[in-house]
Motif scaffolding. Structure first.
Motif, PDB file in Angstrom:
ATOM      1  N   LEU A 323       0.544  -1.218   0.216  1.00 23.32           N
ATOM      2  CA  LEU A 323      -0.111   0.133  -0.146  1.00 23.32           C
ATOM      3  C   LEU A 323       0.942   1.181  -0.059  1.00 23.32           C
ATOM      4  O   LEU A 323      -0.012   2.466  -0.840  1.00 23.32           O
ATOM      5  N   ILE A 324       2.119   1.304   0.703  1.00 25.52           N
ATOM      6  CA  ILE A 324       2.514   2.364   0.614  1.00 25.52           C
ATOM      7  C   ILE A 324       3.306   2.885  -0.646  1.00 25.52           C
ATOM      8  O   ILE A 324       2.675   4.430  -1.297  1.00 25.52           O
ATOM      9  N   ASP A 325       3.552   1.844  -2.169  1.00 29.87           N
ATOM     10  CA  ASP A 325       4.295   2.669  -2.956  1.00 29.87           C
ATOM     11  C   ASP A 325       3.824   1.384  -4.293  1.00 29.87           C
ATOM     12  O   ASP A 325       4.097   1.690  -5.426  1.00 29.87           O
ATOM     13  N   ASN A 326       2.382   1.155  -3.531  1.00 33.32           N
ATOM     14  CA  ASN A 326       2.242   0.353  -4.916  1.00 33.32           C
ATOM     15  C   ASN A 326       2.671  -1.112  -5.625  1.00 33.32           C
ATOM     16  O   ASN A 326       2.872  -1.206  -7.059  1.00 33.32           O
ATOM     17  N   ARG A 327       3.307  -1.797  -5.106  1.00 32.74           N
ATOM     18  CA  ARG A 327       4.342  -1.787  -5.906  1.00 32.74           C
ATOM     19  C   ARG A 327       4.090  -3.637  -5.492  1.00 32.74           C
ATOM     20  O   ARG A 327       4.005  -4.149  -4.788  1.00 32.74           O
ATOM     21  N   LEU A 328       4.578  -4.491  -6.634  1.00 32.10           N
ATOM     22  CA  LEU A 328       4.129  -5.987  -6.518  1.00 32.10           C
ATOM     23  C   LEU A 328       4.977  -6.521  -5.885  1.00 32.10           C
ATOM     24  O   LEU A 328       6.148  -6.632  -6.195  1.00 32.10           O
ATOM     25  N   CYS A 329       4.495  -7.526  -5.161  1.00 36.13           N
ATOM     26  CA  CYS A 329       5.431  -7.920  -3.313  1.00 36.13           C
ATOM     27  C   CYS A 329       5.290  -9.263  -3.661  1.00 36.13           C
ATOM     28  O   CYS A 329       6.369 -10.344  -3.475  1.00 36.13           O
ATOM     29  N   SER A 330       4.102 -10.069  -3.928  1.00 40.80           N
ATOM     30  CA  SER A 330       4.379 -11.294  -4.792  1.00 40.80           C
ATOM     31  C   SER A 330       2.812 -12.363  -5.212  1.00 40.80           C
ATOM     32  O   SER A 330       2.119 -10.512  -5.804  1.00 40.80           O
ATOM     33  N   CYS A 331       2.520 -12.660  -5.009  1.00 42.95           N
ATOM     34  CA  CYS A 331       0.853 -13.042  -5.626  1.00 42.95           C
ATOM     35  C   CYS A 331       0.899 -14.744  -5.930  1.00 42.95           C
ATOM     36  O   CYS A 331       1.818 -15.539  -5.064  1.00 42.95           O
ATOM     37  N   GLU A 332      -0.463 -14.665  -5.118  1.00 42.76           N
ATOM     38  CA  GLU A 332      -1.027 -16.240  -5.424  1.00 42.76           C
ATOM     39  C   GLU A 332      -1.707 -17.040  -6.470  1.00 42.76           C
ATOM     40  O   GLU A 332      -2.513 -16.307  -7.339  1.00 42.76           O
ATOM     41  N   ALA A 333      -1.438 -18.380  -6.935  1.00 38.64           N
ATOM     42  CA  ALA A 333      -1.651 -18.962  -8.036  1.00 38.64           C
ATOM     43  C   ALA A 333      -3.371 -19.672  -7.441  1.00 38.64           C
ATOM     44  O   ALA A 333      -3.400 -19.665  -6.324  1.00 38.64           O
ATOM     45  N   LEU A 334      -3.790 -19.300  -8.192  1.00 40.21           N
ATOM     46  CA  LEU A 334      -5.222 -19.678  -8.269  1.00 40.21           C
ATOM     47  C   LEU A 334      -5.892 -20.217  -9.473  1.00 40.21           C
ATOM     48  O   LEU A 334      -5.038 -20.104 -10.470  1.00 40.21           O
ATOM     49  N   VAL A 335      -6.492 -21.935  -9.242  1.00 42.20           N
ATOM     50  CA  VAL A 335      -7.184 -22.469 -10.567  1.00 42.20           C
ATOM     51  C   VAL A 335      -7.974 -22.339 -10.937  1.00 42.20           C
ATOM     52  O   VAL A 335      -8.904 -22.204 -10.089  1.00 42.20           O
ATOM     53  N   ARG A 336      -7.905 -22.461 -12.298  1.00 37.19           N
ATOM     54  CA  ARG A 336      -9.673 -22.327 -12.747  1.00 37.19           C
ATOM     55  C   ARG A 336      -9.689 -23.525 -13.929  1.00 37.19           C
ATOM     56  O   ARG A 336      -8.613 -23.718 -14.014  1.00 37.19           O
ATOM     57  N   TRP A 337     -11.031 -23.782 -13.865  1.00 34.15           N
ATOM     58  CA  TRP A 337     -11.706 -24.999 -14.544  1.00 34.15           C
ATOM     59  C   TRP A 337     -12.351 -24.711 -16.002  1.00 34.15           C
ATOM     60  O   TRP A 337     -12.619 -24.438 -15.852  1.00 34.15           O
ATOM     61  N   ILE A 338     -11.008 -24.695 -17.155  1.00 37.53           N
ATOM     62  CA  ILE A 338     -11.502 -24.070 -18.623  1.00 37.53           C
ATOM     63  C   ILE A 338     -12.505 -25.384 -19.363  1.00 37.53           C
ATOM     64  O   ILE A 338     -11.591 -26.250 -19.386  1.00 37.53           O
ATOM     65  N   LYS A 339     -14.109 -25.989 -19.151  1.00 42.83           N
ATOM     66  CA  LYS A 339     -14.413 -26.689 -19.907  1.00 42.83           C
ATOM     67  C   LYS A 339     -14.770 -26.501 -21.081  1.00 42.83           C
ATOM     68  O   LYS A 339     -16.130 -26.153 -20.646  1.00 42.83           O
ATOM     69  N   ASN A 340     -14.923 -26.714 -22.754  1.00 43.41           N
ATOM     70  CA  ASN A 340     -15.742 -26.682 -23.915  1.00 43.41           C
ATOM     71  C   ASN A 340     -15.482 -25.363 -23.614  1.00 43.41           C
ATOM     72  O   ASN A 340     -17.108 -24.983 -23.729  1.00 43.41           O
TER      73      ASN A 340
END
Length: 451
Positions: A323-340
């Motif tokens: 929040l201080i400098d809006n710098r990317l510090c990490s990320c979270e892996a999220l899974v999605r299922w794409i079917k047809n």
């Protein structure tokens, strides 16, 4: 004495002990007319079981002379079978008569034949039980239960019943606490207690393991469920009796018009699954929407392995910024299922995979994809941040979890500073020893970013 023909006739009716006894009582006066017999009794003393304080006894009077009998000095013979069952045949003289030596030979023959008839009847009864009865608990087996239900359906009487599928809660704990032998004794006592609550034309069966099924008359179901809330069973131990509160989960469905026995039992299985996998209570009544949910769960379970093999699951990265400098510090892996071409929301498949236990395969799939992406980004010289990968607490049941995680990282040569393993759903977790061991193993391998 026309004993040969008499006993041959009795043998034709010896399909069960009680039928044999009833037939004997009907025809015994033919024997008594030839020898001075005033009374004949048969006492069956059954083997003692683990939970019985003493042997149980069945007593039958086969014959009573209308002229009375002499109580003094009866003729008695005892027969002990290989299964520790004791048969005692007692024969009294007719009142006002005495036996001679020839009579005693006849009485010996009579006592032996009675014992053989009883043993033969018990053999046939046991053979019948093998096909109809669960030998551990003494209640009906699943095949007999289903046949009884189909008979009720054919006669148009099934709609008067509510079907119940019953599961003993935490029976593995009981088994581990007292051992398999006493666990079996508890199952038997539990079944017999329930059997004692049944009304006429109700039925209980053991479907296997610690599962039972029952058909209870609907106007009796409330009293039955009240009894089933908790059944207390005492187990004798060296230091004294131990009391177990045996509690159950029950799926229930009241039969409706035109519903077959098979359809009724399918409904209670679905209701039981709801009782086992949700926090809505231990007693679950079937509702039609449950069947839709069950079919959805089954479909997800069937197509999941192929979907995983076909890489239909795609990993997205949700950024985390300061929040201080809006710098990317990490990320979270999220899974999605794409079917047809359609994105299946996680709420549609994650809970199903959790219930079926296949969520662990998906978690490791996501970790592999994250490692592949990190490896590719490093080759391109992209400056990276740490990626958080979620693992459910169910993984802690795997004693090799730390080694399995490290093996994936080593496979792609990924430095631990790029990966954060986050164990989710940890509220209410009580096995801190397992969690501590896991963290220690990861630290030992010099993986510092484990939470």
């Amino acid at each position: 004495m026309d004993s040969g023909c008499f006993f041959q006739e009795i043998e034709t009716y010896a399909g069960s002990i009680h039928v044999m006894i009833a037939t004997m009582q009907k025809h015994f006066p033919r024997i008594a007319a030839e020898i001075p017999v005033g009374r004949v009794t048969l006492q069956l003393i059954l083997p003692q079981t683990d939970l019985d304080e003493k042997r149980s006894t069945n007593f039958f009077t086969l014959y009573d002379s209308p002229d009375g009998y002499a109580e003094e000095v009866p003729y008695t013979e005892c027969f002990l079978s290989v299964d520790d069952k004791l048969d005692i045949v007692t024969i009294y003289a007719k009142k006002g008569t005495c036996w001679d030596e020839t009579d005693h030979k006849t009485l010996h023959f009579l006592a032996q034949r009675l014992y053989l008839l009883e043993s033969r009847a018990q053999f046939f009864e046991l053979a019948q039980q093998i096909s109809d009865i669960d030998l551990l608990t003494g209640v009906y087996n699943n095949q007999s239960f289903l046949c009884y239900g189909e008979t009720l359906y054919t006669r148009g009487k099934l709609t008067a019943y509510t079907a119940c599928f019953i599961n003993i809660k935490n029976f593995n704990y009981i088994n581990q606490t007292v051992g398999p032998r006493w666990g079996d004794a508890i199952r038997k006592e539990y079944a017999q207690r329930i059997q004692g609550q049944l009304e006429s034309e109700e039925i209980l069966s053991r479907t296997g393991g610690d599962n039972f099924a029952a058909l209870i008359k609907t106007d009796h179901i409330d009293r039955f469920l009240q009894f089933m809330t908790c059944i207390q069973i005492k187990i004798p131990q060296a230091e004294g009796c131990r009391l177990f509160d045996v509690r159950t989960r029950i799926g229930m469905c009241t039969a409706v018009q035109s519903q077959t026995m098979s359809e009724l039992m399918n409904a209670v299985y679905v209701a039981m699954n709801i009782a086992q996998t949700t926090d809505q209570g231990d007693f679950a009544w079937f509702q039609p929407k449950m069947l839709e949910a069950a079919l959805h769960d089954k479909e997800i379970s069937l197509i999941f392995p192929n979907a995983l093999e076909s890489q239909e699951f795609v990993v997205y990265y949700q950024p985390k910024v300061t929040l201080i400098d809006n710098r990317l510090c990490s990320c979270e892996a999220l899974v999605r299922w794409i079917k047809n071409g359609r994105v299946i929301p996680p709420i549609e498949f994650i809970p199903v995979l959790e219930r079926k236990g296949t969520i662990c395969r998906l978690d490791f799939y996501v970790l592999e994809r994250v490692c592949q992406d990190i490896s590719r980004w490093l080759e391109k010289g992209i400056q990276l941040v740490r990626v958080s990968v979620n693992f459910l607490k169910v993984h802690l049941h795997n004693p090799n979890l730390a080694q399995d995680l490290l093996q994936v990282l080593e496979k792609y040569q990924i430095d631990s500073k790029y990966i954060e393993i986050e164990l989710t759903e940890m509220s209410g977790y009580e096995n801190y020893h397992t969690l501590f061991q896991f963290v220690q193993e990861m630290k030992k391998a010099r993986r510092q970013h484990v939470y």
